[in-house]
Design a protein around this motif. Structure first.
Motif, PDB file in Angstrom:
ATOM      1  N   ASP A   1      91.147  49.938  34.458  1.00 37.11           N
ATOM      2  CA  ASP A   1      89.954  50.077  33.633  1.00 37.11           C
ATOM      3  C   ASP A   1      89.464  48.710  33.156  1.00 37.11           C
ATOM      4  OD1 ASP A   1      87.979  51.715  32.486  1.00 37.11           O
ATOM      5  OD2 ASP A   1      88.998  51.642  30.537  1.00 37.11           O
ATOM      6  N   PHE A   2      90.391  47.820  32.809  1.00 34.04           N
ATOM      7  CA  PHE A   2      90.047  46.460  32.398  1.00 34.04           C
ATOM      8  C   PHE A   2      89.311  45.736  33.526  1.00 34.04           C
ATOM      9  CE2 PHE A   2      91.345  41.958  32.378  1.00 34.04           C
ATOM     10  CZ  PHE A   2      90.746  41.554  31.197  1.00 34.04           C
ATOM     11  N   PHE A   3      89.859  45.818  34.748  1.00 33.80           N
ATOM     12  CA  PHE A   3      89.215  45.155  35.878  1.00 33.80           C
ATOM     13  C   PHE A   3      87.872  45.783  36.230  1.00 33.80           C
ATOM     14  CE2 PHE A   3      93.555  43.579  36.813  1.00 33.80           C
ATOM     15  CZ  PHE A   3      93.246  42.218  36.787  1.00 33.80           C
ATOM     16  N   ILE A   4      87.773  47.082  36.095  1.00 35.37           N
ATOM     17  CA  ILE A   4      86.495  47.754  36.353  1.00 35.37           C
ATOM     18  C   ILE A   4      85.439  47.253  35.378  1.00 35.37           C
ATOM     19  CG2 ILE A   4      85.299  49.984  36.204  1.00 35.37           C
ATOM     20  CD1 ILE A   4      87.877  51.236  37.373  1.00 35.37           C
ATOM     21  N   LYS A   5      85.802  47.102  34.108  1.00 33.73           N
ATOM     22  CA  LYS A   5      84.847  46.601  33.118  1.00 33.73           C
ATOM     23  C   LYS A   5      84.442  45.170  33.419  1.00 33.73           C
ATOM     24  CE  LYS A   5      86.203  49.619  29.351  1.00 33.73           C
ATOM     25  NZ  LYS A   5      86.872  49.717  28.054  1.00 33.73           N
ATOM     26  N   ILE A   6      85.403  44.331  33.797  1.00 34.71           N
ATOM     27  CA  ILE A   6      85.081  42.934  34.119  1.00 34.71           C
ATOM     28  C   ILE A   6      84.141  42.876  35.315  1.00 34.71           C
ATOM     29  CG2 ILE A   6      86.036  40.795  35.068  1.00 34.71           C
ATOM     30  CD1 ILE A   6      88.454  41.212  33.282  1.00 34.71           C
ATOM     31  N   PHE A   7      84.485  43.580  36.389  1.00 34.29           N
ATOM     32  CA  PHE A   7      83.626  43.570  37.572  1.00 34.29           C
ATOM     33  C   PHE A   7      82.286  44.230  37.287  1.00 34.29           C
ATOM     34  CE2 PHE A   7      87.728  43.072  39.912  1.00 34.29           C
ATOM     35  CZ  PHE A   7      87.454  41.786  40.372  1.00 34.29           C
ATOM     36  N   GLY A   8      82.263  45.211  36.414  1.00 38.57           N
ATOM     37  CA  GLY A   8      80.997  45.829  36.020  1.00 38.57           C
ATOM     38  C   GLY A   8      80.090  44.836  35.311  1.00 38.57           C
ATOM     39  N   ARG A   9      80.666  44.027  34.434  1.00 38.67           N
ATOM     40  CA  ARG A   9      79.876  43.000  33.738  1.00 38.67           C
ATOM     41  C   ARG A   9      79.366  41.943  34.717  1.00 38.67           C
ATOM     42  NH1 ARG A   9      84.149  42.378  28.900  1.00 38.67           N
ATOM     43  NH2 ARG A   9      83.606  44.291  27.785  1.00 38.67           N
ATOM     44  N   ILE A  10      80.241  41.519  35.624  1.00 33.72           N
ATOM     45  CA  ILE A  10      79.827  40.528  36.625  1.00 33.72           C
ATOM     46  C   ILE A  10      78.711  41.098  37.488  1.00 33.72           C
ATOM     47  CG2 ILE A  10      80.582  39.292  38.697  1.00 33.72           C
ATOM     48  CD1 ILE A  10      83.350  39.032  37.335  1.00 33.72           C
ATOM     49  N   PHE A  11      78.863  42.326  37.917  1.00 35.51           N
ATOM     50  CA  PHE A  11      77.837  42.961  38.743  1.00 35.51           C
ATOM     51  C   PHE A  11      76.528  43.103  37.975  1.00 35.51           C
ATOM     52  CE2 PHE A  11      75.666  46.820  40.233  1.00 35.51           C
ATOM     53  CZ  PHE A  11      75.408  46.432  41.538  1.00 35.51           C
ATOM     54  N   ALA A  12      76.608  43.487  36.696  1.00 36.19           N
ATOM     55  CA  ALA A  12      75.395  43.643  35.888  1.00 36.19           C
ATOM     56  C   ALA A  12      74.681  42.308  35.728  1.00 36.19           C
ATOM     57  CB  ALA A  12      75.744  44.226  34.522  1.00 36.19           C
ATOM     58  N   LYS A  13      75.434  41.222  35.478  1.00 34.61           N
ATOM     59  CA  LYS A  13      74.817  39.898  35.349  1.00 34.61           C
ATOM     60  C   LYS A  13      74.180  39.460  36.660  1.00 34.61           C
ATOM     61  CE  LYS A  13      77.562  38.136  31.541  1.00 34.61           C
ATOM     62  NZ  LYS A  13      78.519  37.122  31.085  1.00 34.61           N
ATOM     63  N   ALA A  14      74.869  39.684  37.765  1.00 31.85           N
ATOM     64  CA  ALA A  14      74.318  39.318  39.068  1.00 31.85           C
ATOM     65  C   ALA A  14      73.070  40.134  39.374  1.00 31.85           C
ATOM     66  CB  ALA A  14      75.376  39.517  40.152  1.00 31.85           C
ATOM     67  N   LYS A  15      73.109  41.410  39.070  1.00 36.12           N
ATOM     68  CA  LYS A  15      71.949  42.276  39.310  1.00 36.12           C
ATOM     69  C   LYS A  15      70.759  41.828  38.468  1.00 36.12           C
ATOM     70  CE  LYS A  15      71.387  46.143  37.279  1.00 36.12           C
ATOM     71  NZ  LYS A  15      71.451  47.449  36.678  1.00 36.12           N
TER      72      LYS A  15
ATOM     73  N   PHE B   1      96.255  52.758  34.592  1.00 36.13           N
ATOM     74  CA  PHE B   1      94.863  53.096  34.307  1.00 36.13           C
ATOM     75  C   PHE B   1      94.236  52.081  33.362  1.00 36.13           C
ATOM     76  CE2 PHE B   1      91.333  55.731  32.758  1.00 36.13           C
ATOM     77  CZ  PHE B   1      90.798  56.087  33.987  1.00 36.13           C
ATOM     78  N   ALA B   2      94.985  51.606  32.372  1.00 32.49           N
ATOM     79  CA  ALA B   2      94.451  50.606  31.440  1.00 32.49           C
ATOM     80  C   ALA B   2      94.134  49.303  32.165  1.00 32.49           C
ATOM     81  CB  ALA B   2      95.436  50.363  30.308  1.00 32.49           C
ATOM     82  N   VAL B   3      95.016  48.874  33.048  1.00 33.02           N
ATOM     83  CA  VAL B   3      94.785  47.633  33.802  1.00 33.02           C
ATOM     84  C   VAL B   3      93.582  47.791  34.728  1.00 33.02           C
ATOM     85  CG1 VAL B   3      95.748  46.123  35.586  1.00 33.02           C
ATOM     86  CG2 VAL B   3      97.160  46.818  33.647  1.00 33.02           C
TER      87      VAL B   3
ATOM     88  N   VAL C   1      93.701  58.070  41.661  1.00 35.61           N
ATOM     89  CA  VAL C   1      92.641  57.673  42.594  1.00 35.61           C
ATOM     90  C   VAL C   1      91.346  58.393  42.221  1.00 35.61           C
ATOM     91  CG1 VAL C   1      91.867  57.787  44.996  1.00 35.61           C
ATOM     92  CG2 VAL C   1      94.231  57.114  44.464  1.00 35.61           C
ATOM     93  N   PHE C   2      91.439  59.676  41.923  1.00 36.20           N
ATOM     94  CA  PHE C   2      90.261  60.443  41.531  1.00 36.20           C
ATOM     95  C   PHE C   2      89.733  59.971  40.176  1.00 36.20           C
ATOM     96  CE2 PHE C   2      92.005  63.212  44.726  1.00 36.20           C
ATOM     97  CZ  PHE C   2      90.889  63.782  45.316  1.00 36.20           C
ATOM     98  N   ARG C   3      90.638  59.707  39.237  1.00 41.04           N
ATOM     99  CA  ARG C   3      90.204  59.259  37.904  1.00 41.04           C
ATOM    100  C   ARG C   3      89.496  57.906  37.973  1.00 41.04           C
ATOM    101  NH1 ARG C   3      94.196  59.576  33.072  1.00 41.04           N
ATOM    102  NH2 ARG C   3      95.131  57.831  34.163  1.00 41.04           N
ATOM    103  N   ILE C   4      90.031  57.000  38.768  1.00 37.00           N
ATOM    104  CA  ILE C   4      89.421  55.671  38.889  1.00 37.00           C
ATOM    105  C   ILE C   4      88.075  55.775  39.583  1.00 37.00           C
ATOM    106  CG2 ILE C   4      89.694  53.437  40.023  1.00 37.00           C
ATOM    107  CD1 ILE C   4      92.756  53.831  39.443  1.00 37.00           C
TER     108      ILE C   4
END
Length: 129
Positions: free
Chosen positions: A99-113, A95-97, A29-32
């Motif tokens: 991290d994958f979702f964090i990257k996907i949502f990060g890209r979506i958020f960056a595009k929306a922003k 953590f790998a899974v 939880v802390f690492r994520i």
């Protein structure tokens, strides 16, 4: 007082392994959280202190509960082993899974922003003319 047999010792060891796995999930939880949000060194240090303090309390009370009020060194050792097993196996996968979702949502958020900022810039240019 309950007699402490080999079976109760084995049961306690298995419970300690399970407590170590729960402990590993708690650390994830802390690492994520750290992966999702950038923290300064002071905040990370406070999070580490919070993690170790609450983990020590957790292991202490689980040890007391499962060992009829006795603190047994092997329980703490097996909790650490459970923690290590979690990180060597399931923890890497989780953590790998995530991290994958964090990257996907990060890209979506960056595009929306970027899209929102571009639209706001266009509106500002039209208004300021």
């Amino acid at each position: 007082m309950m007699e402490y047999t080999h079976y109760t010792t084995l049961y306690s060891m298995l419970q300690a392994l399970l407590a170590g796995i729960v402990w590993g999930v708690y650390y994830d939880v802390f690492r994520i959280l750290r992966r999702m949000v950038s923290f300064d060194r002071f905040s990370v240090a406070l999070q580490d202190i919070l993690f170790w303090l609450t983990s020590a309390i957790y292991i202490f009370f689980v040890c007391l509960h499962l060992n009829n009020g006795f603190i047994r060194i092997y329980f703490v050792v097996f909790a650490f082993i459970g923690w290590a097993i979690y990180f060597a196996t399931l923890g890497r996968f989780v953590f790998a899974v995530l991290d994958f979702f964090i990257k996907i949502f990060g890209r979506i958020f960056a595009k929306a922003k970027n899209r929102i900022l571009a639209d706001l810039t266009k509106i500002y240019i039209k208004i300021s003319r």
